[in-house]
Design a protein around this motif. Structure first.
Motif, PDB file in Angstrom:
ATOM      1  N   ASP A   4       0.874  -1.168   0.000  1.00 23.35           N
ATOM      2  CA  ASP A   4       0.000   0.000   0.000  1.00 23.35           C
ATOM      3  C   ASP A   4       0.916   1.225   0.000  1.00 23.35           C
ATOM      4  OD1 ASP A   4      -1.663   2.142   0.535  1.00 23.35           O
ATOM      5  OD2 ASP A   4      -2.799   1.114   2.100  1.00 23.35           O
ATOM      6  N   TRP A   5       1.214   1.746  -1.213  1.00 22.88           N
ATOM      7  CA  TRP A   5       2.169   2.839  -1.348  1.00 22.88           C
ATOM      8  C   TRP A   5       1.707   4.103  -0.646  1.00 22.88           C
ATOM      9  CZ3 TRP A   5       6.858   1.626  -2.300  1.00 22.88           C
ATOM     10  CH2 TRP A   5       7.149   0.514  -3.068  1.00 22.88           C
ATOM     11  N   GLU A   6       0.419   4.377  -0.654  1.00 21.84           N
ATOM     12  CA  GLU A   6      -0.092   5.568   0.028  1.00 21.84           C
ATOM     13  C   GLU A   6       0.167   5.482   1.530  1.00 21.84           C
ATOM     14  OE1 GLU A   6      -1.526   9.322   0.354  1.00 21.84           O
ATOM     15  OE2 GLU A   6      -1.186   8.257  -1.518  1.00 21.84           O
ATOM     16  N   ALA A   7      -0.072   4.319   2.111  1.00 22.72           N
ATOM     17  CA  ALA A   7       0.184   4.128   3.549  1.00 22.72           C
ATOM     18  C   ALA A   7       1.680   4.217   3.845  1.00 22.72           C
ATOM     19  CB  ALA A   7      -0.373   2.783   4.014  1.00 22.72           C
ATOM     20  N   ALA A   8       2.506   3.643   2.963  1.00 22.15           N
ATOM     21  CA  ALA A   8       3.956   3.691   3.160  1.00 22.15           C
ATOM     22  C   ALA A   8       4.462   5.134   3.073  1.00 22.15           C
ATOM     23  CB  ALA A   8       4.656   2.819   2.124  1.00 22.15           C
ATOM     24  N   LYS A   9       3.958   5.901   2.106  1.00 26.98           N
ATOM     25  CA  LYS A   9       4.350   7.301   1.951  1.00 26.98           C
ATOM     26  C   LYS A   9       3.931   8.111   3.174  1.00 26.98           C
ATOM     27  CE  LYS A   9       1.813   9.874  -0.338  1.00 26.98           C
ATOM     28  NZ  LYS A   9       0.906  10.351  -1.323  1.00 26.98           N
ATOM     29  N   THR A  10       2.714   7.908   3.636  1.00 29.70           N
ATOM     30  CA  THR A  10       2.214   8.626   4.812  1.00 29.70           C
ATOM     31  C   THR A  10       3.059   8.309   6.037  1.00 29.70           C
ATOM     32  OG1 THR A  10      -0.022   8.649   3.915  1.00 29.70           O
ATOM     33  CG2 THR A  10       0.195   8.967   6.299  1.00 29.70           C
ATOM     34  N   ALA A  11       3.424   7.050   6.210  1.00 29.42           N
ATOM     35  CA  ALA A  11       4.261   6.650   7.350  1.00 29.42           C
ATOM     36  C   ALA A  11       5.656   7.259   7.249  1.00 29.42           C
ATOM     37  CB  ALA A  11       4.351   5.128   7.424  1.00 29.42           C
ATOM     38  N   ALA A  12       6.213   7.300   6.045  1.00 32.77           N
ATOM     39  CA  ALA A  12       7.551   7.882   5.860  1.00 32.77           C
ATOM     40  C   ALA A  12       7.548   9.378   6.158  1.00 32.77           C
ATOM     41  CB  ALA A  12       8.041   7.628   4.433  1.00 32.77           C
ATOM     42  N   ILE A  13       6.553  10.087   5.672  1.00 30.25           N
ATOM     43  CA  ILE A  13       6.446  11.530   5.942  1.00 30.25           C
ATOM     44  C   ILE A  13       6.308  11.769   7.437  1.00 30.25           C
ATOM     45  CG2 ILE A  13       4.964  13.561   5.651  1.00 30.25           C
ATOM     46  CD1 ILE A  13       4.421  12.515   2.768  1.00 30.25           C
ATOM     47  N   ALA A  14       5.461  10.985   8.101  1.00 33.23           N
ATOM     48  CA  ALA A  14       5.264  11.141   9.549  1.00 33.23           C
ATOM     49  C   ALA A  14       6.559  10.866  10.313  1.00 33.23           C
ATOM     50  CB  ALA A  14       4.153  10.212  10.031  1.00 33.23           C
ATOM     51  N   ALA A  15       7.320   9.869   9.890  1.00 31.64           N
ATOM     52  CA  ALA A  15       8.581   9.543  10.569  1.00 31.64           C
ATOM     53  C   ALA A  15       9.598  10.663  10.420  1.00 31.64           C
ATOM     54  CB  ALA A  15       9.146   8.232  10.011  1.00 31.64           C
ATOM     55  N   VAL A  58      14.592  15.866   2.267  1.00 36.05           N
ATOM     56  CA  VAL A  58      13.962  15.377   3.479  1.00 36.05           C
ATOM     57  C   VAL A  58      14.178  13.871   3.460  1.00 36.05           C
ATOM     58  CG1 VAL A  58      11.824  15.162   4.762  1.00 36.05           C
ATOM     59  CG2 VAL A  58      12.275  17.229   3.463  1.00 36.05           C
ATOM     60  N   GLY A  59      14.910  13.363   4.435  1.00 29.45           N
ATOM     61  CA  GLY A  59      15.280  11.957   4.392  1.00 29.45           C
ATOM     62  C   GLY A  59      16.316  11.773   3.312  1.00 29.45           C
ATOM     63  N   ASN A  60      16.156  10.743   2.496  1.00 24.96           N
ATOM     64  CA  ASN A  60      17.123  10.471   1.434  1.00 24.96           C
ATOM     65  C   ASN A  60      16.687  10.996   0.077  1.00 24.96           C
ATOM     66  OD1 ASN A  60      18.966   9.172   3.058  1.00 24.96           O
ATOM     67  ND2 ASN A  60      17.901   7.222   2.891  1.00 24.96           N
ATOM     68  N   GLY A  61      15.479  11.573  -0.009  1.00 25.02           N
ATOM     69  CA  GLY A  61      14.990  12.023  -1.311  1.00 25.02           C
ATOM     70  C   GLY A  61      14.966  13.524  -1.407  1.00 25.02           C
ATOM     71  N   ILE A  62      15.156  14.030  -2.610  1.00 26.28           N
ATOM     72  CA  ILE A  62      15.049  15.468  -2.828  1.00 26.28           C
ATOM     73  C   ILE A  62      13.592  15.784  -3.108  1.00 26.28           C
ATOM     74  CG2 ILE A  62      15.635  17.364  -4.373  1.00 26.28           C
ATOM     75  CD1 ILE A  62      18.394  16.174  -4.629  1.00 26.28           C
TER      76      ILE A  62
END
Length: 122
Positions: A4-15, A58-62
Motif C-alpha cells: 500500500d504505497w499511500e500508507a507507506a508514503k504517509t508513514a515515511a512523511i510522519a517519521a 527530506v530523508g534520502n529524497g530530494i
C-alpha cells in the motif's frame, strides 16, 4: 505481496516530521493585516534552509528546489489537512533562538503528502 504505497508514503512523511519538525506559528494575512477568516495556528513542520544549489532534501529524497537564498517550510498535509496558507502570510520560528519571522513568498501544493512553503525574510 501487495504494498500500500499511500500508507507507506504517509508513514515515511510522519517519521521524517517526527524527527525533524519544530514548532512554528502561522499568521495569516489579508491586505497586509491579520486575516479574520484564518486564525493564527501553531504547527509542527520542518523549517529548512536549502543547500547551495537550492535543493531541499527530506530523508534520502530530494523534494523540490527553491532559490538558494530562501528558506522552506515543509508541512505534513496529513497532520494538517485543512491548513490554508497563502503568499504574504507570516511564519514565526518559535522554537529557534530569537524567534525569526519569515514571509511566505510561494506555496507549492504539487507534492503528494506535503505542502512546501517558500519563505523569505520578513
Amino acid at each position: 505481496m501487495t504494498v500500500d504505497w499511500e500508507a507507506a508514503k504517509t508513514a515515511a512523511i510522519a517519521a521524517v516530521h517526527s524527527a525533524f519538525a519544530e514548532t512554528v506559528r502561522l499568521s495569516p494575512t489579508k491586505n497586509g493585516a491579520p486575516d479574520p477568516d484564518r486564525p493564527q495556528v501553531n504547527i509542527n513542520a520542518i523549517l529548512h534552509h536549502p543547500s547551495v544549489d537550492g535543493a531541499i532534501s527530506v530523508g534520502n529524497g530530494i523534494i523540490t528546489t527553491i532559490s538558494a537564498s530562501a528558506h522552506a517550510l515543509v508541512v505534513d498535509r496529513h497532520a494538517y489537512p485543512d491548513l490554508v496558507v497563502r503568499a504574504k502570510d507570516k511564519v514565526r520560528a518559535t522554537s529557534r533562538a530569537g524567534t525569526p519571522l519569515f514571509e511566505v513568498s510561494k506555496v507549492s501544493d504539487r507534492h503528494s503528502g506535503v505542502l512546501i512553503l517558500e519563505l523569505g525574510e520578513s
